[in-house]
Design an enzyme around this catalytic site. Sequence first.
Site, PDB file in Angstrom:
ATOM      1  N   HIS A 213       0.805  -1.209   0.000  1.00  0.00           N
ATOM      2  CA  HIS A 213       0.000   0.000   0.000  1.00  0.00           C
ATOM      3  C   HIS A 213       0.844   1.267   0.000  1.00  0.00           C
ATOM      4  O   HIS A 213       0.368   2.313  -0.461  1.00  0.00           O
ATOM      5  CB  HIS A 213      -0.941   0.017   1.216  1.00  0.00           C
ATOM      6  CG  HIS A 213      -2.122  -0.894   1.069  1.00  0.00           C
ATOM      7  ND1 HIS A 213      -2.060  -2.235   1.354  1.00  0.00           N
ATOM      8  CD2 HIS A 213      -3.394  -0.652   0.660  1.00  0.00           C
ATOM      9  CE1 HIS A 213      -3.249  -2.776   1.124  1.00  0.00           C
ATOM     10  NE2 HIS A 213      -4.066  -1.846   0.701  1.00  0.00           N
ATOM     11  N   GLY A 214       2.037   1.220   0.499  1.00  0.00           N
ATOM     12  CA  GLY A 214       2.823   2.444   0.497  1.00  0.00           C
ATOM     13  C   GLY A 214       4.150   2.296   1.195  1.00  0.00           C
ATOM     14  O   GLY A 214       4.350   1.392   2.018  1.00  0.00           O
TER      15      GLY A 214
END
Length: 487
Positions: free
Chosen positions: A326-327
């Site tokens: 996700h990041g």
Amino acid sequence: MLFNSLDFAIFLPIVFLLYWFVFQKHLRAQNALIAAASYLFYGWWDWRFLTLIIFSSLVDYIVGLQLEKTDGKQRRKVLLWISIIINLGFLGFFKYFNFFIDNFVSAFSFFGYQIPSTSLNIILPVGISFYTFQTLSYTIDVYRKKLKPTKDFVAFTAFVSFFPQLVAGPIERATNLLPQFYTKRKFDYNEAVLGMRQILWGLFKKVVIADNCAQLANDIFNNSADYGGTSLALGALMFTFQIYGDFSGYSDIAIGTARLFGFKLMKNFAFPYFSRDIAEFWRRWHISLSTWFRDYLYIPLGGSRGGTLMKVRNTFIIFIVSGFWHGANWTFIVWGALNAIYFLPLLLRNKNRVHTGGIAENRVLPTFKELRGMLLTFSLTVLAWVFFRAEDMAHAGQFLMDLFLGLADYMNYYKTYRLLYNFNPSLVFLIIFFYLIEWFGRHNDFAIQKLLKNSPRIIRFIFYSLLIYLIFNFMVAEETPFIYFQF
């Protein structure tokens, strides 16, 4: 190009009319139109990144053809790794380069060694995590001989870049979506109506629920030091509604748009906030990603077949990698690890498959046990979302500490009420309306799929008109990008 923009409102009808009224009799021309429209859709943000998706498509197309030509085990592995290294190499550079450099420098600084930082001003290409995993599914399935490689480059590029789900999923498997580009499509009025209905509900979730919750959530998270415990709890709750309305709303619009063109995409959300335990939640949330990691990472690692240590190891790997996907921030890694901690007790007691059916089957209301499980799971999820939303670990830690310590200050309850009222006095009623519709439609693919199906046409007209009115009436002033575009 945003789904909730005027640009897309013009773009979609044009592509639809060309697709069905100009190229209807020519399958290859339809596929070429989809590919061209998809590149236009993607290049609307930044045309320079088109080179990445085109190059990635070309690599995997060639690797697929070469895999068909050889049965040599070693050569097949080399070809597979060429695809993996190139695709994940691009993803790693654009998404994680600065993260690893900064943490490398920090690690040496901790031991007293100062080394210069070489962080770059890298722009993350929209949707790179999604189309990278989509094209990798093709190469891996061809390598496993679950799928015959395609010789139709136009169909393959259309599959990789299919605009409805290009930038935020669902992450389609080649085994499901690619064969649909080989088959002649016929316009189905009922499917088109269903698609429009799903698009309408997706827009309602995004524009009315997510974007309005975002205004309050952003204010509280961005100024968390100024708020008491109950207001911080409200902020976490608003973000919980925001991210669900935003992401599942995108998926509904994507799936509904695909229906208009005769394609069936996989279901990506199954009413996750009605889950009775965290295992059920992860079977219902971002289904395309969780099943991708299950099939291409968790099972190859051994899944749940080994001993206790292997089960624990594999569970943490799958959740931490999912968080990191996700990041490039430790908050996402901790978010993943926290969900692994939630999940482990169920796995170790073999209770992770208890709730595989729908909640309150053949009943209007859940039992007390179901309600208790649903509330506990929802509360744990809200807590985990704080890490997902926080700027960094320090922010997350301070936010949670202030939240729990401040809950005992009863004076803040009135301040929180005033805060909510001043932002949008209608928001609570909109969320209640939204949840009721979702609850009564929980056994369908999307909430309003069969709602009022047997009601008079005038009732259905009034209901859909109400949704359209709410969308235009509660639309925020600025076009708001979808949260998952950053991933």
